[in-house]
Design an enzyme around this catalytic site. Structure first.
Site, short mmCIF file in Angstrom:
data_model
loop_
_atom_site.label_atom_id
_atom_site.label_comp_id
_atom_site.label_asym_id
_atom_site.label_seq_id
_atom_site.Cartn_x
_atom_site.Cartn_y
_atom_site.Cartn_z
N HIS A 168 0.86 -1.19 0.00
CA HIS A 168 0.00 0.00 0.00
C HIS A 168 0.89 1.24 0.00
O HIS A 168 1.99 1.24 0.58
CB HIS A 168 -0.88 0.05 1.25
CG HIS A 168 -2.16 -0.73 1.14
ND1 HIS A 168 -2.79 -1.28 2.23
CD2 HIS A 168 -2.94 -1.03 0.07
CE1 HIS A 168 -3.89 -1.89 1.85
NE2 HIS A 168 -4.01 -1.75 0.54
N CYS A 264 -2.26 2.84 9.06
CA CYS A 264 -3.23 1.83 8.66
C CYS A 264 -4.40 1.74 9.64
O CYS A 264 -5.52 1.39 9.26
CB CYS A 264 -2.56 0.46 8.57
SG CYS A 264 -1.46 0.28 7.14
#
Length: 702
Positions: A168, A264
């Site tokens: 990511h 996150c």
């Protein structure tokens, strides 16, 4: 506390590592401590609540990664683009996040079902609000970026992730207040790193070393001048402090086991809108069509892999599979690239595989005039070895004189437009040259599976191997040579002096004498050493029978050059009875044309050697016209040159003891090419032996 900043979090009540969908999860299934995870999450929660507002979404059983709320969606103002998770293990989170956003009054946009995009994990706003950094490559598709630009009315800068550990964007990239950037450059491809460097000034780029990167220092939460992260080295803390940031460390080791940390675990849901910023994206998409035996030839796989490897994405719009073994298939594919320049490069490669824009989309190729002799317009299309057609006046016309690394020039005649492949130096004012990649297609042979599998003695497929039995390859080449000679085909040999040094001279001379060779290409050296051997029995001063140096032998090649110069040229030496055997003798006696291209290292040179490079190239090209096969015998320079001049469809056999030379020729992509890694003298000896064993099918019928 900053009331204007608000985050969304989800408690780790159901958190665990239940599966593997990223490298960090490997080896950590059910190895996370729930108690430690709760404790670490709460410390992060408290650290943020002291500085901002925190909302909570209800955790749901069965969805252990819901704790990573950064992946819920992407928020700007009161608009949210909901995530479309790549893996089924997370797709069940989507309706719960959608429900939360709708309950808070957000306008929710949903991407097409099969278009992955993983929210603020892969899309991070510049903290000055100037643009949106959007990642792709592992979890999100490039094709999602135009949707982001449209729905959020913001400029999108696409960055390709290249290291699977940083799957990511937020694992390796963190925009900070004041235009600063915390990032790990090796996580991106070269093009993306250039984009970053163009957008962020050097003094504001804080590049991490790998130890900080793998501790997820980039996976940080930035609140004004505070940066909250799992862990930072002393050096990194000093660098951040030096530019005015306060580093707050809060261990999140339990969440690292699932591939996440501070960023996150949070989603910033109060992102202000700058009214003067509007939608823009450099992503470009085109539709291409492919036809042929796409599956069993692997062509469609090669095309799609090429798109991904070059930083693009694709969507197969339709695929029509051939119904029978001999039937062809067709496909239409939407191809996307992060910029126009990369799209042009990608399309050039796809064209080489036979891809073409649907005819209804392109009527004509783009043409620009030549305004200076020998100079093409910018962005001219660079040709390949494959037969090519171009669109002119809404019709496909064939490009003549196909070769690699040229331009396509269009001239208008009373009979209509004519397209020629021309070297840059040959372009003339008044011609028009094709630029870009629109309206261009390569024409590939369409062979059925049955043809490929049952052809009794088809030429060996493209490949290079020093392990392959040389005898088997030679047998196939000999059969093909006999067929070509008997039906009046044309074989061109390009050879280096190693042919002479390894004892291959007598065998090559025999091939010429018996009609197997229709032209010889080489340098000054092959002729000099062939004549040296014919007249003095040495090559490079080494006795060819005894294999030992001869006293004064190092001068032999110069004596030979001097002798030929005395008579004027090689042909005159033959006519006067001075040269009575050898490769060059057989060329003269059998009217086989030869071209000797000179170089800066040549002694003499021989009178026949063309020292004007341009003229030598022109003569090479002339002799290659109409060739059915080219034997490339231990001459890297001349073989590569010949390869660049030769269109696809001509069988090429490259023989060299050096595998890198053979590989270089094989890499040009022609399926008719074969490489043989062996001693060229041995190869020629075996070749003439195999020819002796063959009986021409034409002779057998007489």
């Amino acid at each position: 506390m900053t009331d204007s900043i608000r985050f969304l979090m989800c408690s780790p009540q159901h958190y665990d590592v239940d599966y593997v969908i990223n490298p960090w999860m490997e080896g950590n299934i059910h190895k996370s401590s729930r108690d430690r995870a709760v404790e670490q999450w709460q410390k992060l929660h408290y650290a943020l609540k002291d500085r901002a507002l925190v909302d909570l979404v209800e955790p749901q059983p069965g969805w252990p990664d819901m704790v990573f709320t950064a992946n819920a969606g992407l928020v700007l103002g009161k608009t949210v683009v909901l995530s479309r998770f790549l893996h089924k293990e997370r797709q069940g989170e989507e309706p719960y996040f959608k429900q939360w956003f709708e309950s808070q009054g957000y306008t929710v946009h949903e991407l097409p079902k099969d278009l992955p995009f993983e929210g603020a994990g892969d899309a991070l706003l510049d903290r000055e609000g100037r643009w949106l950094w959007a990642g792709y490559g592992f979890r999100s598709e490039l094709d999602s970026h135009p949707y982001l630009a449209k729905w959020l009315d913001i400029e999108v800068v696409s960055l390709r992730l290249a290291d699977e550990r940083f799957y990511h964007l937020d694992t390796c990239f963190c925009p900070l207040t004041g235009g600063y950037l915390l990032y790990y450059p090796p996580a991106f491809d070269a093009y993306s790193n250039r984009l970053i460097e163009m957008r962020v000034a050097p003094e504001k780029r804080i590049a991490l070393d790998e130890p900080d990167a793998v501790n997820f220092a980039c996976n940080a939460v930035n609140i004004d001048q505070v940066v909250v992260m799992n862990k930072a080295s002393e050096d990194l803390k000093k660098r951040l402090t030096a530019v005015g940031f306060e580093v707050v460390e809060t261990p999140l080791t339990e969440f690292l086991k699932a591939g996440g940390a501070a960023k996150c675990l949070t989603l910033r849901v109060t992102e202000p809108v700058r009214a003067e910023i509007h939608a823009n994206t450099a992503v470009e998409s085109r539709v291409v069509r492919m036809e042929g035996h796409l599956l069993d030839s692997g062509l469609i796989s090669r095309a799609l892999d090429l798109v991904v490897e070059n930083g693009g994405s694709f969507q197969v719009l339709n695929f029509n599979l051939g119904e029978q073994r001999q039937s062809t298939s067709s496909a239409e594919v939407k191809v996307s690239a992060p910029s126009h320049d990369l799209m042009e490069e990608m399309m050039t490669l796809l064209i080489d595989l036979g891809a073409v824009a649907p005819p209804q989309e392109v009527c004509d190729s783009n043409l620009e005039p030549v305004i200076q002799d020998g100079v093409a317009p910018d962005d001219f299309y660079v040709t390949t070895i494959y037969p090519t057609e171009v669109r002119v006046n809404c019709e496909w016309i064939k490009v003549h004189n196909q070769r690699m690394d040229g331009a396509i020039a269009i001239t208008h005649t009373p009979d209509g437009p004519v397209a020629h492949c021309k070297l840059l130096r040959d372009l003339k004012v008044g011609e028009h040259v094709i630029v870009g990649v629109e309206g261009i297609r390569t024409v590939r042979k369409t062979e059925s599976r049955e043809q490929r599998n049952t052809q009794e003695f088809s030429f060996m497929a493209s490949g290079v191997s020093s392990e392959r039995r040389v005898e088997l390859v030679v047998e196939q080449i000999a059969w093909e040579l006999r067929q070509l000679r008997d039906r009046g085909g044309k074989v061109v040999v390009t050879a280096g002096p190693v042919v002479i040094h390894t004892g291959g001279s007598q065998h090559l001379a025999r091939l010429i004498r018996e009609g197997y060779v229709q032209a010889l290409l080489g340098g000054n050296a092959i002729a000099v050493h062939d004549i040296e051997q014919s007249l003095m029995g040495t090559s490079l001063g080494v006795d060819m029978k005894r294999g030992v140096p001869v006293r004064g032998g190092h001068r032999h090649h110069l004596k030979v050059i001097n002798l030929i110069r005395r008579y004027g040229n090689i042909a005159a030496a033959v006519e006067h009875g001075v040269l009575t055997k050898g490769v060059m003798y057989e060329c003269v006696r059998n009217n086989v044309p030869f071209v000797l291209a000179g170089s800066i290292r040549d002694d003499g040179p021989l009178p026949d050697t063309e020292m004007d490079l341009i003229k030598a190239q022109t003569e090479y090209a002339k002799q290659l016209e109409g060739a059915d096969m080219i034997l490339m015998l231990s001459s890297m320079l001349h073989s590569i040159g010949v390869g660049n001049m030769t269109p696809a469809g001509v069988k090429m056999v490259c023989v060299d003891i050096n595998p890198s030379v053979v590989t270089k020729l094989s890499d040009r992509g022609s399926v008719e090419s074969v490489g043989v890694v062996t001693d060229v003298g041995l190869f020629l000896s075996l070749l003439v032996q195999q020819l002796d064993k063959l009986t021409s099918p034409y002779q057998a019928m007489v």
